[in-house]
Each structure stands twice: as structure tokens, then as C-alpha cells.
Design a protein around this motif. Sequence first.
Motif, PDB file in Angstrom:
ATOM      1  N   PHE A 178      -3.729   1.642   2.869  1.00 51.72           N
ATOM      2  CA  PHE A 178      -3.633   3.055   3.225  1.00 51.72           C
ATOM      3  C   PHE A 178      -2.490   3.773   2.511  1.00 51.72           C
ATOM      4  O   PHE A 178      -2.451   5.002   2.484  1.00 51.72           O
ATOM      5  CB  PHE A 178      -3.487   3.188   4.746  1.00 51.72           C
ATOM      6  N   LEU A 179      -1.591   3.008   1.923  1.00 50.05           N
ATOM      7  CA  LEU A 179      -0.550   3.627   1.089  1.00 50.05           C
ATOM      8  C   LEU A 179      -1.111   4.076  -0.251  1.00 50.05           C
ATOM      9  O   LEU A 179      -0.679   5.084  -0.810  1.00 50.05           O
ATOM     10  CB  LEU A 179       0.586   2.628   0.839  1.00 50.05           C
ATOM     11  N   GLY A 180      -2.080   3.314  -0.760  1.00 47.45           N
ATOM     12  CA  GLY A 180      -2.635   3.633  -2.067  1.00 47.45           C
ATOM     13  C   GLY A 180      -1.563   3.577  -3.142  1.00 47.45           C
ATOM     14  O   GLY A 180      -0.815   2.602  -3.254  1.00 47.45           O
ATOM     15  N   GLU A 181      -1.437   4.648  -3.899  1.00 50.83           N
ATOM     16  CA  GLU A 181      -0.440   4.700  -4.975  1.00 50.83           C
ATOM     17  C   GLU A 181       0.941   5.111  -4.493  1.00 50.83           C
ATOM     18  O   GLU A 181       1.918   5.052  -5.238  1.00 50.83           O
ATOM     19  CB  GLU A 181      -0.913   5.693  -6.057  1.00 50.83           C
ATOM     20  N   PHE A 182       1.019   5.534  -3.241  1.00 46.60           N
ATOM     21  CA  PHE A 182       2.292   6.071  -2.738  1.00 46.60           C
ATOM     22  C   PHE A 182       3.164   4.961  -2.147  1.00 46.60           C
ATOM     23  O   PHE A 182       3.242   4.766  -0.946  1.00 46.60           O
ATOM     24  CB  PHE A 182       2.034   7.151  -1.694  1.00 46.60           C
ATOM     25  N   SER A 183       3.813   4.241  -3.022  1.00 45.86           N
ATOM     26  CA  SER A 183       4.741   3.204  -2.578  1.00 45.86           C
ATOM     27  C   SER A 183       6.123   3.506  -3.139  1.00 45.86           C
ATOM     28  O   SER A 183       6.281   4.324  -4.044  1.00 45.86           O
ATOM     29  CB  SER A 183       4.269   1.826  -3.036  1.00 45.86           C
ATOM     30  N   GLY A 184       7.131   2.834  -2.603  1.00 41.87           N
ATOM     31  CA  GLY A 184       8.494   3.052  -3.071  1.00 41.87           C
ATOM     32  C   GLY A 184       8.936   4.493  -2.858  1.00 41.87           C
ATOM     33  O   GLY A 184       8.607   5.126  -1.849  1.00 41.87           O
ATOM     34  N   GLU A 185       9.678   5.031  -3.821  1.00 43.51           N
ATOM     35  CA  GLU A 185      10.232   6.385  -3.714  1.00 43.51           C
ATOM     36  C   GLU A 185       9.145   7.456  -3.595  1.00 43.51           C
ATOM     37  O   GLU A 185       9.377   8.520  -3.037  1.00 43.51           O
ATOM     38  CB  GLU A 185      11.131   6.691  -4.926  1.00 43.51           C
ATOM     39  N   GLN A 186       7.945   7.160  -4.116  1.00 42.97           N
ATOM     40  CA  GLN A 186       6.850   8.137  -4.023  1.00 42.97           C
ATOM     41  C   GLN A 186       6.449   8.415  -2.576  1.00 42.97           C
ATOM     42  O   GLN A 186       5.913   9.477  -2.263  1.00 42.97           O
ATOM     43  CB  GLN A 186       5.618   7.611  -4.770  1.00 42.97           C
ATOM     44  N   PHE A 187       6.700   7.441  -1.706  1.00 43.51           N
ATOM     45  CA  PHE A 187       6.306   7.575  -0.311  1.00 43.51           C
ATOM     46  C   PHE A 187       6.943   8.801   0.332  1.00 43.51           C
ATOM     47  O   PHE A 187       6.354   9.425   1.221  1.00 43.51           O
ATOM     48  CB  PHE A 187       6.713   6.302   0.456  1.00 43.51           C
ATOM     49  N   ILE A 188       8.137   9.177  -0.120  1.00 43.41           N
ATOM     50  CA  ILE A 188       8.839  10.342   0.419  1.00 43.41           C
ATOM     51  C   ILE A 188       7.992  11.614   0.270  1.00 43.41           C
ATOM     52  O   ILE A 188       8.033  12.512   1.100  1.00 43.41           O
ATOM     53  CB  ILE A 188      10.214  10.514  -0.280  1.00 43.41           C
ATOM     54  N   GLN A 189       7.194  11.666  -0.812  1.00 39.53           N
ATOM     55  CA  GLN A 189       6.378  12.852  -1.098  1.00 39.53           C
ATOM     56  C   GLN A 189       4.927  12.713  -0.633  1.00 39.53           C
ATOM     57  O   GLN A 189       4.102  13.585  -0.905  1.00 39.53           O
ATOM     58  CB  GLN A 189       6.380  13.103  -2.623  1.00 39.53           C
ATOM     59  N   PHE A 190       4.609  11.621   0.043  1.00 38.10           N
ATOM     60  CA  PHE A 190       3.222  11.303   0.410  1.00 38.10           C
ATOM     61  C   PHE A 190       2.523  12.475   1.103  1.00 38.10           C
ATOM     62  O   PHE A 190       1.467  12.936   0.674  1.00 38.10           O
ATOM     63  CB  PHE A 190       3.230  10.064   1.305  1.00 38.10           C
ATOM     64  N   ALA A 191       3.098  12.983   2.185  1.00 43.17           N
ATOM     65  CA  ALA A 191       2.444  14.034   2.985  1.00 43.17           C
ATOM     66  C   ALA A 191       2.232  15.310   2.176  1.00 43.17           C
ATOM     67  O   ALA A 191       1.231  16.011   2.360  1.00 43.17           O
ATOM     68  CB  ALA A 191       3.281  14.331   4.221  1.00 43.17           C
ATOM     69  N   ARG A 192       3.168  15.603   1.280  1.00 46.50           N
ATOM     70  CA  ARG A 192       3.072  16.846   0.497  1.00 46.50           C
ATOM     71  C   ARG A 192       2.040  16.738  -0.619  1.00 46.50           C
ATOM     72  O   ARG A 192       1.314  17.695  -0.904  1.00 46.50           O
ATOM     73  CB  ARG A 192       4.443  17.179  -0.106  1.00 46.50           C
ATOM     74  N   LEU A 193       1.936  15.557  -1.242  1.00 46.50           N
ATOM     75  CA  LEU A 193       1.059  15.384  -2.398  1.00 46.50           C
ATOM     76  C   LEU A 193      -0.369  15.003  -2.038  1.00 46.50           C
ATOM     77  O   LEU A 193      -1.292  15.242  -2.807  1.00 46.50           O
ATOM     78  CB  LEU A 193       1.654  14.324  -3.340  1.00 46.50           C
ATOM     79  N   ASP A 194      -0.566  14.374  -0.884  1.00 49.64           N
ATOM     80  CA  ASP A 194      -1.913  13.957  -0.483  1.00 49.64           C
ATOM     81  C   ASP A 194      -2.030  14.078   1.036  1.00 49.64           C
ATOM     82  O   ASP A 194      -1.871  13.098   1.769  1.00 49.64           O
ATOM     83  CB  ASP A 194      -2.182  12.514  -0.938  1.00 49.64           C
ATOM     84  N   GLU A 195      -2.337  15.270   1.480  1.00 50.16           N
ATOM     85  CA  GLU A 195      -2.365  15.548   2.915  1.00 50.16           C
ATOM     86  C   GLU A 195      -3.382  14.692   3.642  1.00 50.16           C
ATOM     87  O   GLU A 195      -3.103  14.141   4.717  1.00 50.16           O
ATOM     88  CB  GLU A 195      -2.656  17.041   3.144  1.00 50.16           C
ATOM     89  N   GLU A 196      -4.592  14.562   3.067  1.00 45.86           N
ATOM     90  CA  GLU A 196      -5.649  13.779   3.711  1.00 45.86           C
ATOM     91  C   GLU A 196      -5.291  12.292   3.716  1.00 45.86           C
ATOM     92  O   GLU A 196      -5.509  11.584   4.708  1.00 45.86           O
ATOM     93  CB  GLU A 196      -6.988  13.999   2.988  1.00 45.86           C
ATOM     94  N   GLY A 197      -4.747  11.815   2.603  1.00 45.39           N
ATOM     95  CA  GLY A 197      -4.348  10.408   2.514  1.00 45.39           C
ATOM     96  C   GLY A 197      -3.249  10.085   3.517  1.00 45.39           C
ATOM     97  O   GLY A 197      -3.256   9.024   4.141  1.00 45.39           O
ATOM     98  N   TYR A 198      -2.314  11.019   3.662  1.00 40.38           N
ATOM     99  CA  TYR A 198      -1.225  10.791   4.619  1.00 40.38           C
ATOM    100  C   TYR A 198      -1.744  10.806   6.055  1.00 40.38           C
ATOM    101  O   TYR A 198      -1.287  10.023   6.893  1.00 40.38           O
ATOM    102  CB  TYR A 198      -0.129  11.845   4.463  1.00 40.38           C
ATOM    103  N   LYS A 199      -2.719  11.663   6.336  1.00 41.39           N
ATOM    104  CA  LYS A 199      -3.303  11.713   7.682  1.00 41.39           C
ATOM    105  C   LYS A 199      -3.967  10.375   8.019  1.00 41.39           C
ATOM    106  O   LYS A 199      -3.845   9.869   9.134  1.00 41.39           O
ATOM    107  CB  LYS A 199      -4.307  12.853   7.788  1.00 41.39           C
ATOM    108  N   ARG A 200      -4.664   9.791   7.018  1.00 40.79           N
ATOM    109  CA  ARG A 200      -5.270   8.472   7.236  1.00 40.79           C
ATOM    110  C   ARG A 200      -4.183   7.427   7.499  1.00 40.79           C
ATOM    111  O   ARG A 200      -4.313   6.572   8.385  1.00 40.79           O
ATOM    112  CB  ARG A 200      -6.106   8.054   6.033  1.00 40.79           C
ATOM    113  N   PHE A 201      -3.084   7.506   6.729  1.00 39.26           N
ATOM    114  CA  PHE A 201      -1.974   6.573   6.911  1.00 39.26           C
ATOM    115  C   PHE A 201      -1.371   6.731   8.304  1.00 39.26           C
ATOM    116  O   PHE A 201      -1.064   5.741   8.977  1.00 39.26           O
ATOM    117  CB  PHE A 201      -0.910   6.827   5.833  1.00 39.26           C
ATOM    118  N   ARG A 202      -1.227   7.964   8.725  1.00 36.00           N
ATOM    119  CA  ARG A 202      -0.690   8.227  10.065  1.00 36.00           C
ATOM    120  C   ARG A 202      -1.588   7.613  11.140  1.00 36.00           C
ATOM    121  O   ARG A 202      -1.109   6.927  12.055  1.00 36.00           O
ATOM    122  CB  ARG A 202      -0.578   9.735  10.289  1.00 36.00           C
ATOM    123  N   ASP A 203      -2.908   7.863  11.028  1.00 40.88           N
ATOM    124  CA  ASP A 203      -3.847   7.415  12.053  1.00 40.88           C
ATOM    125  C   ASP A 203      -4.073   5.906  12.038  1.00 40.88           C
ATOM    126  O   ASP A 203      -4.222   5.288  13.095  1.00 40.88           O
ATOM    127  CB  ASP A 203      -5.197   8.126  11.876  1.00 40.88           C
TER     128      ASP A 203
END
Length: 487
Positions: A178-203
Amino acid sequence: MSKKSNQSILTAQVTNLLDRMFKTSPLKDTILDGALEFYEQDHAVNQAVTALEEKDKQTYTKQVQAHSPASDRRRAEQEANSTHQQQQVRSARIARHERFDNLCLEILDLCEGESYEETNRKSAQLLGTVQLLTPTEGTGIAKINEQYKPLYKTVLMLRLLDRLIIDGAVKDAYIQEFLGEFSGEQFIQFARLDEEGYKRFRDQVKMPLMKASLIQDIGTYHPEAQQILFGPDGDSDPYRTLSVDDRKQLLQINYRESIKFLVDGLGAGEYFGNSKKDREIFHHQELRKLKFIKNILKQAINPKESLANVIKVPQIYCSIVLSTKQNYKYKLIPKVYQALYQNAERGVCSEKVVDSLYKITGMFPQGFGITYLALDDAGNSLERYEYAIVNQLYPEDPEEPICRVATRQLTFISHGGDILIRKSENLYFANSAKRLANMSRARLQEILENLVSNYQERADLDLIPRCWHPKEYFSIRNNQKLWNKAS
């Protein structure tokens, strides 16, 4: 005047949230009410099933001997009663599940913002508020700490999860999916760059881990566990030190009944819709989440280097910061990491994860009362000390907390600025306290008289206090804005 009228909007929100968690309510709508209802219901169902099976045996014997329309009616009535009971159990489970989901979303709303910085600020605010709402002196400390601990632990877990992902320390395949490409420092920007992906990660990740954290010790409310805690006659102190055998039995019951509550008391979420395909996808995802939570709770017993440290380390941290022990002492709270590292040495938890939490919180918990030397611009002592309250996460040096000033020239203020308290100024450290050794006893008593409201009743107070108790200060509405921008 009601307690709520003396609270800021945020403090009232946190108080309301805590009231709906591990307390009982006349409305029977808290997490604890749900657990107690489930354990009572589960016991009643087991008794009913046993009775029904026995009755069925007797009825079957009679039917074999003499079949009649009356026996058919009795059989139909029994089946109808059983179906009705099953429907009631299912409805209660769905209600508990929805309540848990809504509560998790509410916690996320209170502790997360639109940026990484805002999330850390809001989390510091929530953790600090919980700490400042708890009594640190007198009676009733253990019970309130027990009620508040799950929320505190869950917020810590969320920030620890962030830290471990940012540091590339999470290798769990389920989370990576569920992290996909957003690992490491990129994770800080996860919600801003991929709203739907972050919602899946949250849920699929955050909320299941929150549930694991919240129900980690819910099995201690099972009647068998309560009998150990309160004793066979119900008059023992539940917060006493248990015998080795009782402690072992309590841990076994807690694990067994926490898992049972997860699987049967909450279960998988319900799909509401008409699409067969969507229903199958939803059901598959819910079962995966349930399995994920179950595995985390199982691994948390002996996490080694597994992901379960994300709930185990905050659990140990909270057992000291929000202690339910009889020997609780507020001034010993900053010793929490001594205990954590000792546990890591014994293999109870991961030292690397303890390091990560230490980086987040530092030595002094949010909301802790700091006493520090007042110095002039040249660094010379001004013959007094002042009060401050820890109000930020991620101190650059773990032993040097960032605090909001609570007094100025020995007078309480509600509009202080944020300062970094150097180790050389913090009276918690013996070498710093020694700098006041030459101050006269009369002067030290004069300072205490200015800062302590009931000084005459407090003959046990240290003349050079290592810390202070800010709960009374925080009880005033204007003093609850410790996390706003300093004026």
C-alpha cells in the motif's frame, strides 16, 4: 461551573474522545461498553447453545419415540429464537465495528494535518493534552491512566510508524503493497501527491494498526481477567503487583480474549451495496485487514525485530509515562527510556525501534513540567528558576526539550514563548541543580511561595524541584494554548 466550560475547544474535544473510549457510559456507547457487552453476550450465547444442545438431545429422543405436530412446532420455535439471537449478535457486532472505525477516523483528524510538520504539531498537542489532563498527585492516578493510556499509545504508534517508514525500516510486505513508490523521505509527501493512494494506505494500514493498538489489552476486561485483578471476593486492589502465576494467567487470558474480541466482537466490515464484484473485493480486503491485525497482536507477545514493535514499544513507554503502578512517581517519568533500553537488552522489544521513538519524543514526554534556571544574557544565574512545559516533538538533542514558558519573573503567564531548555539549565539534571546550591534557603522558600498555590500545606516539597506539576495551571482555559503560535 462545568468542567467543559473551563476548556478550550481542543481540550474539550480530547476530553470528549477520552470519555467515549475506556470508560463506561449510561448510553453504553464507549469502546469499553462494547467490549463488556460482547463478553457478556458471548457468555450468554455459549450458555444458550449448551442448553439448546442438551434440550435437542432430549427432544430428539422423544421424537424418535413419538413424532407429533406439537414437537414440530417446538422445534420451529427453537430455530426462530436461535435465528433472532444470531441477528442480535450480528447487529451488535456491526455497531461496534462502525464505532471503532469512526473513532479511529476521529483520532486521525485530531493528530494529523495537511503536512508532516502540522501532523507532528497536532500529535504533540494531543499527547500533551492527554498528559496534562491526567492527575500526577493524590489518589485516582492509576484508574485514569488506565483509561487514557490506549489513546496516548495509539497516537505514539502512528508517529513511530511514520518514522520507521521514513527511515526505510519497514519491510513488511503487506505495508509495502500500500506504500507503492512512496517509501523513505517520499512518504512525507504521500497524502499531497497521491490522495487516493494515501486514503487506501490509511484504511488498509493505519486504521488496522490503530485497532491493534486500541484492543491490545482489551482482554483484561474479560470477567476471568477481572477476577484475577480484583481477587475472588472482588475487593483487591486491581493495580497491585500480581504474583508470577497470576500475571502469567492474566497475560494468557488477555491475549485470548483480545483476539476473540477482534474476530467475533468486531469482525470484518459489512458491505452495503448491490454490486457482487464490489462486495467480493470489499470482503477480501476486510479479511486481509483482520488477518493483519491478528498477526500484529500475536507477534507483539515476542516481537523480536518484527513490525509488531510499532505497538509493543509504545505499550512499554505508556506503562511508565501513564503508569498504573502503586509506586508511581511523576518525577521519574523521564527515566522511561532506561526501562525501554533494558527491555530491548532482554529481547522484549527492538532496540532500533526504541531509538526511533527516542528521536521522536526525546527524554521528556509531551506536557511534562520543566523547571529551569533563569539566566541573564551573559549566562549568569538570576537567583531564581522558572517553569515551562514540553510542547514539541523531535527535539534536536533528546535531553534538551522544546518548551512553552509558563512563568516569567516568578509569575504565571498564558502567553509565553517557546524556548529550548539546555541541559545545563534544566534542574532535572543534578549538575544544573547544583548551580542553585549557594542560594539561601530563605530565597528558595520565597520562590516556592510564589509558584506553589498551597505552599503552606506542602511541607514535603523539594526546595530545588527537579520538575513541577502543571495540571492545575492547565486547568485554566487561557493556559491551554500551549501549541498555538507564541505571541
